[in-house]
Design a protein around this motif. Structure first.
Motif, short mmCIF file in Angstrom:
data_model
loop_
_atom_site.label_atom_id
_atom_site.label_comp_id
_atom_site.label_asym_id
_atom_site.label_seq_id
_atom_site.Cartn_x
_atom_site.Cartn_y
_atom_site.Cartn_z
N ALA A 1 0.83 -1.20 0.00
CA ALA A 1 0.00 0.00 0.00
C ALA A 1 0.86 1.25 0.00
O ALA A 1 1.94 1.29 0.60
CB ALA A 1 -0.92 0.01 1.22
N GLY A 2 0.33 2.27 -0.67
CA GLY A 2 0.96 3.57 -0.62
C GLY A 2 0.28 4.46 0.42
O GLY A 2 -0.59 4.03 1.17
N PRO A 3 0.65 5.71 0.48
CA PRO A 3 0.03 6.63 1.44
C PRO A 3 -1.42 6.91 1.07
O PRO A 3 -1.85 6.74 -0.06
CB PRO A 3 0.90 7.89 1.32
N VAL A 4 -2.19 7.35 2.09
CA VAL A 4 -3.61 7.68 1.89
C VAL A 4 -3.83 9.13 2.29
O VAL A 4 -3.05 9.73 3.04
CB VAL A 4 -4.53 6.76 2.71
N ASP A 5 -4.93 9.71 1.75
CA ASP A 5 -5.26 11.09 2.10
C ASP A 5 -6.09 11.13 3.37
O ASP A 5 -6.30 10.11 4.04
CB ASP A 5 -5.98 11.78 0.93
N GLU A 6 -6.60 12.32 3.72
CA GLU A 6 -7.33 12.47 4.98
C GLU A 6 -8.65 11.69 4.98
O GLU A 6 -9.23 11.43 6.04
CB GLU A 6 -7.61 13.95 5.25
N ASN A 7 -9.14 11.30 3.79
CA ASN A 7 -10.36 10.51 3.71
C ASN A 7 -10.10 9.01 3.68
O ASN A 7 -11.02 8.21 3.57
CB ASN A 7 -11.16 10.89 2.46
N GLY A 8 -8.82 8.63 3.74
CA GLY A 8 -8.48 7.22 3.75
C GLY A 8 -8.37 6.60 2.38
O GLY A 8 -8.27 5.37 2.26
#
Length: 513
Positions: A443-450
């Motif tokens: 997995a890569g990074p996620v934003d504030e909404n997941g």
């Protein structure tokens, strides 16, 4: 059926277990060739998760919210509960009515119980017989009517003339012993919970006479298709059912948390009466067999459900248990394997006699229950296991080495690690698939909404050669262990949506001697 959390990774797993068909062609290699290498593309697939959505079983589905969020839905329903209790009481009244006529207007009591006030009923079957004799020494005209019993708007009435009675023997009578009146289709108005019979016996001069002994009406086998009025307060027990939640069927260890789980109760109601759903049982059975009651005001107090105002219509009421009105988040973190439920219905819960309703002989209520697990939440090395049958036998003896090259481009916000063990028919571990843990997806990074910000590419080889390859020839199944974590090492809350994309390329380099 594979567990649902593996559905999204089916392309990867199928690639690792479908090479047998490709290898079968190699068993036909000309033995005069000493050695060779063959490169076989096994999978080259690019898929969005929405392409994998559909019914999983009759009671399990995978759906998409308007914002793209995926959710699993486990569904159950109990058989519909009909209005048999009240109809049974009323029908019992009409199995045999013997009414001697002793006055010109006579009431036949017609009520099912002390707390029931029936205003109207519709008859679907029943037979009426009458015997109206004349014991007077003059000719008479007899008339029997039931003003409140109508068929196509016309009240029930029979009339006939009788000769004078001689004073001995059987008096003349208007009767129908062999031609009972069929009451099917009659509508009865019941003022004061009674059905009124009016009887007239009149001589030729117009004098009204009193009914004589032996004047009688009988009604048998009455049954009704419709009733209205205040029909009392009645508890209708619902059936009990269990919904299997097989998300955790192959669970081994690790943690998973669903952010917004729900249990939705849908009441379908064709009773034309106010009713309240009483949740008699609503419990989760966890992986260890513990029974964990779901709590909340909707369970303590029940909830009212809508009812139709017109016969033949059906009203629908939806009540949702979620994290705001119950302990559902805690319960579903306990790894449930089943939901046990029973929903009863209390008709006229407030016993308000000013509220009139109706029932038909086809009226019923039914409870449907859905457990929804939206794919939003977190997982920390959530571990599951699955077994894949194999059929690798000695016809591949010319193969000396197989190298699988797996390339993934992952748009899902999850890590997936795998281990595999080959077992023979005696449950002996004969070889290891990966020589330890293998990362299938990263997995890569996620934003504030997941939601995943980018796709992460990963390429790795799995080499089967030498003793490992020889050992695999005796295997009849492969046991795969998967460990799933959300982005951030299982700490981030993520959303799995239908637009997230997974690219899988799997090839094999096969050496033969």
């Amino acid at each position: 059926m594979k567990p649902h959390y593996l559905l999204l990774l089916a392309l990867v797993v199928s690639g690792l277990t479908s090479c047998n068909d490709q290898l079968e062609d190699l068993s036909q290699i000309d033995e005069t060739r000493f050695s060779a290498e063959y490169a076989l593309p096994l999978i080259d697939s690019e898929v969005k998760l929405k392409d994998l959505i559909g019914d999983v079983t009759d009671n399990v589905s995978l759906s998409v919210d308007p914002d793209g969020l995926l959710r699993f839905r486990y569904s159950g329903e109990v058989p519909a509960v009909a209005g048999d209790v009240i109809f049974a009481r009323l029908n019992a009244l009409g199995q045999g009515i013997l009414l001697p006529i002793t006055q010109r207007r006579q009431a036949a009591p017609f009520a099912g119980a002390d707390d029931v006030d029936i205003d109207e009923v519709h008859i679907k079957s029943g037979l009426l017989n009458y015997s109206l004799p004349n014991r007077y020494d003059r000719p008479v005209t007899v008339t029997l009517s039931i003003p409140d019993a109508t068929l196509d708007g016309e009240a029930f009435v029979i009339s006939g003339q009788l000769p004078a009675y001689s004073g001995s023997g059987t008096p003349p009578a208007l009767s129908n012993p062999d031609a009972a009146v069929d009451l099917d289709g009659y509508i009865l108005d019941l003022p004061n919970d009674s059905l009124y019979f009016e009887y007239s016996i009149r001589d030729d001069a117009g004098n009204e006479l009193e009914p004589v002994d032996g004047t009688v009406v009988t009604i048998i086998n009455l049954a009704f298709s419709y009733m209205e009025g205040y029909l009392g307060q009645e508890l209708y027990p619902g059936g009990r059912d269990t919904i299997a939640v097989n998300f955790f069927d192959r669970y081994l260890e690790g943690e998973v948390y669903f952010a917004d789980p729900t249990i939705t109760i849908t009441m379908l109601n064709s009773f034309g009466l106010p009713a309240r759903a009483l949740v008699d049982v609503l419990s989760v059975i966890d992986l260890d067999g513990n029974v964990l009651p779901i709590t909340g005001q909707g369970i303590d107090d029940g909830f009212d459900f809508e009812y139709p105002r017109v016969p033949g219509e059906e009203a629908t009421t939806v009540f949702v248990f979620d994290t705001s009105n119950s302990n559902l988040d805690q319960i579903l973190s306990a790894r449930p394997v089943a939901l046990d439920y029973e929903i009863n219905a209390l008709v006229n819960p407030d016993a308000d006699t000013d509220i009139l309703g109706f029932l038909t002989d086809s009226s019923a209520y039914q409870a449907k229950v859905d457990v929804e697990l939206p794919l939003i939440g977190s997982a920390d090395r959530f571990t599951v296991r699955d077994t894949v049958p194999l059929n690798i036998v000695d016809q591949y003896e010319n193969v000396t080495e197989v190298t699988f090259r797996l390339t993934t481009k992952n748009g899902l916000p999850i890590d997936l690690e795998a281990e595999g063990t080959f077992l023979d028919a005696n449950d002996n571990a004969v070889a290891d698939l990966t020589n330890g843990e293998l990362t299938l997806l990263q997995a890569g990074p996620v934003d504030e909404n997941g939601e995943a910000l980018e796709q992460v590419s990963l390429t790795q080889d799995i080499v089967l050669a030498g003793e490992r390859l020889e050992a695999i020839r005796s295997a009849d199944r492969l046991v795969l262990t998967f460990r799933i974590s959300t982005a951030g090492g299982g700490t981030d809350f993520v959303r799995v949506t239908d637009e997230q994309e997974l690219i899988v390329r799997l090839g094999a380099i096969i050496k033969v001697e």
